[in-house]
Write an enzyme that holds these catalytic residues in place. Sequence first.
Site, mmCIF file in Angstrom:
data_model
loop_
_atom_site.group_PDB
_atom_site.id
_atom_site.type_symbol
_atom_site.label_atom_id
_atom_site.label_comp_id
_atom_site.label_asym_id
_atom_site.label_seq_id
_atom_site.Cartn_x
_atom_site.Cartn_y
_atom_site.Cartn_z
ATOM 1 N N ARG A 1 0.856 -1.180 0.000
ATOM 2 C CA ARG A 1 0.000 0.000 0.000
ATOM 3 C C ARG A 1 0.897 1.237 0.000
ATOM 4 O O ARG A 1 1.952 1.270 0.645
ATOM 5 C CB ARG A 1 -0.920 0.020 1.231
ATOM 6 C CG ARG A 1 -2.180 -0.836 1.076
ATOM 7 C CD ARG A 1 -3.111 -0.241 0.022
ATOM 8 N NE ARG A 1 -4.385 -0.924 -0.082
ATOM 9 C CZ ARG A 1 -4.644 -1.885 -0.946
ATOM 10 N NH1 ARG A 1 -3.691 -2.316 -1.753
ATOM 11 N NH2 ARG A 1 -5.846 -2.430 -1.006
ATOM 12 N N ASP B 1 3.961 0.068 -7.538
ATOM 13 C CA ASP B 1 2.604 -0.167 -8.033
ATOM 14 C C ASP B 1 1.575 0.633 -7.247
ATOM 15 O O ASP B 1 0.446 0.795 -7.691
ATOM 16 C CB ASP B 1 2.261 -1.659 -7.944
ATOM 17 C CG ASP B 1 0.952 -2.010 -8.618
ATOM 18 O OD1 ASP B 1 0.807 -1.708 -9.821
ATOM 19 O OD2 ASP B 1 0.065 -2.577 -7.946
ATOM 20 N N HIS C 1 -1.228 0.589 -10.003
ATOM 21 C CA HIS C 1 -1.933 -0.263 -9.045
ATOM 22 C C HIS C 1 -2.599 -1.429 -9.781
ATOM 23 O O HIS C 1 -3.767 -1.758 -9.557
ATOM 24 C CB HIS C 1 -2.973 0.534 -8.262
ATOM 25 C CG HIS C 1 -3.296 -0.084 -6.933
ATOM 26 N ND1 HIS C 1 -3.586 0.657 -5.818
ATOM 27 C CD2 HIS C 1 -3.379 -1.385 -6.532
ATOM 28 C CE1 HIS C 1 -3.836 -0.137 -4.790
ATOM 29 N NE2 HIS C 1 -3.718 -1.387 -5.205
ATOM 30 N N GLU D 1 -3.482 8.248 -5.103
ATOM 31 C CA GLU D 1 -3.723 7.619 -6.400
ATOM 32 C C GLU D 1 -4.949 8.206 -7.080
ATOM 33 O O GLU D 1 -5.943 8.473 -6.416
ATOM 34 C CB GLU D 1 -3.887 6.097 -6.215
ATOM 35 C CG GLU D 1 -2.626 5.425 -5.675
ATOM 36 C CD GLU D 1 -2.786 3.915 -5.522
ATOM 37 O OE1 GLU D 1 -3.848 3.383 -5.910
ATOM 38 O OE2 GLU D 1 -1.855 3.266 -5.021
#
Length: 317
Positions: A228, A252, A276, A257
């Site tokens: 995360r 990622d 992600h 985001e």
Amino acid sequence: MTKRSIAINLNLDEQNLQAIQEVVPGWDIYIGKDIAEEKLNKAEILVHWRESQADKYVKSNNLKWVQSWSAGVDYIDLDHLKKNDIYLTSANGVHAFPISETIFAYMLGFTRLIHTYIKQQQEKKWHHANLNGEIHGKTISIIGVGKIGKETAKIAQAFNMKVLGVRHSGKNVDYVDEMYTPDDLKHVLEQSDFVVVTLPLTNETRHMFGKEQFNQMKDSAFFVNIGRGPIVDEKALITALQQKEIAGAGLDVFESEPLQSDSPLWEMDNVIITPHSAGATEYYTNRVIQDIFIPNLKTYLDKGAPSINVFQHNLGY
């Protein structure tokens, strides 16, 4: 008597729908990305919590169990679920294959300069780019050895890598050569050529990686985060990359985001960014429904509670 019902907040193929209907033949099953509020409020079980409709879920007095479509559940109103004794189960375990593959895509991209060569190909540029890296024989540390971490460790062994693991319990896991607890993180980071974060976001893991931890890493080490975003202090990571305190990063997940367009990370040659998407796979739906939800549904009907991937509020995962 009101029929019991399940709301599946996404489009589902006929095969998986039929498999669920066979378990609960007398139930109503509502399917779709925009289920009406009236049907949401009727549902005893909800599959896939959509943030955009969260205000509708909390109005329901019928909800008994939520099956998350992701491994991470920090976006869900956990306090509401705890207060109302609503079970929460995650999709933990679904991602082991695709995410472990993504981790090695980053690592091989760095050591074999694949990301560099792709840019050169676009420019029609023929240049060796000082290629000299390998992952064979290197040391990888996996911070958070769950199902993803174990699969990553298994693949690492095929590359003859030394595998260090960090987990809260410190208990040994197959394919991990040496297991440590978070108290030993400094010792682990100092040894590692690759540091891979596969942790969930909890109060304990938030900003677990900051300036101090990047200083403890080798300047030749690569950092990978598929856990995360908020586990990492992003400003500290950017500084570490800019000042070459670490060699590169495969990312990622991010603190915010989508990653903002003005983030320096976009322009860094030693960073590989994916949106992600590390857990995306053609088998995702089948694994969630067949391997987690349906077995849990059978247990729920039999014993009144699911048993796989049940969220523990006291642990934060």
